[in-house]
Design a protein around this motif. Structure first.
Motif, PDB file in Angstrom:
ATOM      1  N   LEU A  34     -33.182 -12.309   7.358  1.00  0.00           N
ATOM      2  CA  LEU A  34     -32.224 -12.964   8.234  1.00  0.00           C
ATOM      3  C   LEU A  34     -31.422 -11.885   8.932  1.00  0.00           C
ATOM      4  CD1 LEU A  34     -31.008 -15.707   9.081  1.00  0.00           C
ATOM      5  CD2 LEU A  34     -29.421 -15.486   7.158  1.00  0.00           C
ATOM      6  N   LEU A  68     -32.621 -19.037  14.253  1.00  0.00           N
ATOM      7  CA  LEU A  68     -32.249 -19.730  13.033  1.00  0.00           C
ATOM      8  C   LEU A  68     -31.740 -21.144  13.320  1.00  0.00           C
ATOM      9  CD1 LEU A  68     -32.019 -19.151   9.929  1.00  0.00           C
ATOM     10  CD2 LEU A  68     -29.574 -19.177  10.355  1.00  0.00           C
ATOM     11  N   LEU A 127     -34.330 -15.589  12.100  1.00  0.00           N
ATOM     12  CA  LEU A 127     -35.248 -15.388  10.977  1.00  0.00           C
ATOM     13  C   LEU A 127     -36.375 -14.492  11.478  1.00  0.00           C
ATOM     14  CD1 LEU A 127     -35.461 -16.479   8.050  1.00  0.00           C
ATOM     15  CD2 LEU A 127     -37.089 -18.162   8.919  1.00  0.00           C
ATOM     16  N   ALA A 162     -25.714 -18.319   7.918  1.00  0.00           N
ATOM     17  CA  ALA A 162     -25.605 -17.910   9.318  1.00  0.00           C
ATOM     18  C   ALA A 162     -24.306 -18.367   9.950  1.00  0.00           C
ATOM     19  CB  ALA A 162     -26.783 -18.455  10.117  1.00  0.00           C
ATOM     20  N   THR A 205     -33.279 -24.621   4.269  1.00  0.00           N
ATOM     21  CA  THR A 205     -32.612 -24.531   5.572  1.00  0.00           C
ATOM     22  C   THR A 205     -31.108 -24.733   5.452  1.00  0.00           C
ATOM     23  OG1 THR A 205     -33.103 -26.866   5.981  1.00  0.00           O
ATOM     24  CG2 THR A 205     -34.648 -25.246   6.854  1.00  0.00           C
ATOM     25  N   VAL A 249     -34.508 -23.591  12.837  1.00  0.00           N
ATOM     26  CA  VAL A 249     -35.418 -23.402  11.708  1.00  0.00           C
ATOM     27  C   VAL A 249     -35.570 -24.705  10.933  1.00  0.00           C
ATOM     28  CG1 VAL A 249     -35.555 -22.383   9.410  1.00  0.00           C
ATOM     29  CG2 VAL A 249     -35.214 -20.929  11.373  1.00  0.00           C
ATOM     30  N   LEU A 283     -29.664 -21.424   4.397  1.00  0.00           N
ATOM     31  CA  LEU A 283     -29.818 -20.452   5.485  1.00  0.00           C
ATOM     32  C   LEU A 283     -28.796 -20.702   6.587  1.00  0.00           C
ATOM     33  CD1 LEU A 283     -33.693 -20.127   5.821  1.00  0.00           C
ATOM     34  CD2 LEU A 283     -32.084 -18.335   5.139  1.00  0.00           C
ATOM     35  N   HIS A 284     -28.609 -21.966   6.940  1.00  0.00           N
ATOM     36  CA  HIS A 284     -27.613 -22.285   7.956  1.00  0.00           C
ATOM     37  C   HIS A 284     -26.210 -21.925   7.471  1.00  0.00           C
ATOM     38  CE1 HIS A 284     -30.415 -25.361  10.117  1.00  0.00           C
ATOM     39  NE2 HIS A 284     -30.641 -24.117  10.473  1.00  0.00           N
TER      40      HIS A 284
END
Length: 373
Positions: free
Chosen positions: A53, A31, A127, A91, A84, A34, A87-88
């Motif tokens: 994820l 990730l 991912l 995470a 992104t 990504v 998503l970050h």
């Protein structure tokens, strides 16, 4: 394990790898790297199922999900597939990112994916896409062409322990130190080439005490080299060398375990989170790591190579005592080892003492030095 070593380099370069377990195949992308190109690689076939994820239980706990397993997967809604930033944030953002997804049981291959991330010193988040039918056939064809790498999940799972019993003694030289003029540096390399550790042999082993003075010191670039005030590592290092020399000689193992094993990049990320108010342990867990990611099998192997079986350990960390004993090294005694208590490192030392069990009462009560425990 040769394929795993190649996979680690691909992962660090931001490339996907395929993890196989029995009838399952999972395409995995770190990730941390990504971007749009990564999404395109993961979405090359319309037959692929919804991406997911995979996160560690530590990061999931920060998102409000308590799980019994070490990791779990979150199915990603279409709105997140190419976002992104979000998503970050899911995470390793400081503030939990809202998501309606519930954790699902991670497969063996998905769990192995996070082992690869840890070994590669990346954020433990991946991912993934589970493949079957035509999608798997297409990916296997790319692997046969050499365009992608496929690895057995079982082998990837073991990558965190891959160095045990396989260290290679590479080179050595006499290096006079300010605190110990009679010192020899011996370098050991792990089989995947990612980490090198140094044994600093102080004095003449023929005249050492029966209980060899020993310090296990985890590398700390900021403290050891630049005298960072955020920790006491640099002072502990120099105090350890001086104390071992004063005791007639012994060994200091300088281990490539920056940031309690999470690596320099993640340590700096954790520092940024600490600046937002978290302590050292919570910051690591926001990033998806445990309280301490270090393993000491390499230390046991280095001591075996040096012929050291019985030690007096210079440490404030009971985990190191237990790890050596488990590895067959007799710990005959413990000696406390402190640096200075400062305004900048107080929170760090307080968290280590009160949350991780380090024996720091003396220094936190205002005492310092190298008094024996």
């Amino acid at each position: 394990m040769h394929q795993v070593e190649r996979a680690l380099f691909d992962i660090r370069r931001g490339l996907p790898v395929l993890l196989r377990d029995a009838d399952e195949a999972v395409l995995v992308h770190p990730l941390e790297s990504v971007d749009e190109a990564a999404f395109e690689r993961l979405a090359e076939s319309a037959e692929m199922p919804t991406p997911a994820l995979v996160l560690s239980r530590h990061r999931l706990a920060r998102l409000g999900h308590r799980i019994d397993a070490d990791s779990a997967r979150l199915a990603l809604p279409p709105a997140l597939w190419h976002d992104t930033r979000r998503l970050h944030a899911l995470a390793f953002g400081l503030e939990p990112e809202a998501t309606d997804a519930e954790p699902l049981a991670a497969s063996r291959a998905e769990q192995a994916a996070l082992a690869l991330m840890r070994r590669a010193l990346l954020i433990p988040a991946a991912l993934t896409r589970r493949l079957d039918g035509e999608a798997r056939t297409a990916i296997e064809a790319r692997i046969a062409e050499g365009a992608l790498l496929g690895v057995a999940a079982e082998d990837a799972e073991r990558c965190l322990e891959s160095a045990d019993g396989m260290l290679r003694r590479v080179s050595e030289a006499r290096i006079p130190l300010a605190e110990a003029s009679e010192s020899r540096f011996i370098l050991f390399r792990e089989p995947d080439g990612l980490r090198e550790h140094v044994a600093i042999v102080i004095g003449d082993s023929e005249t050492w005490q029966r209980d060899v003075p020993l310090r296990l010191h985890s590398a700390c670039l900021t403290g050891d080299l630049f005298a960072s005030l955020r920790c006491d590592c640099g002072e502990q290092l120099r105090n350890a060398v001086a104390e071992i020399a004063a005791l007639g000689g012994g060994v200091l193992l300088y281990l490539a375990q920056e940031g309690r094993g999470i690596g320099l990049a993640n340590k700096l990320r954790a520092y940024a989170l600490q600046d937002e108010g978290l302590d050292t342990l919570d910051a690591d867990q926001v990033l998806g790591f445990g309280e301490d990611e270090r393993r000491y099998g390499v230390a046991v192997d280095m001591l075996a190579a040096l012929g050291v079986q019985r030690v007096q350990l210079l440490t404030n960390n009971p985990v190191k005592i237990a790890a050596l004993a488990e590895g067959g090294i007799e710990v005959a005694g413990r000696q406390a080892l402190y640096g200075r208590l400062t305004e900048q490192n107080y929170r760090y030392l307080h968290a280590k003492a009160h949350r991780a069990g380090h024996l720091l009462d003396d220094v936190l009560d205002g005492h310092s030095g190298s008094e024996r425990a």
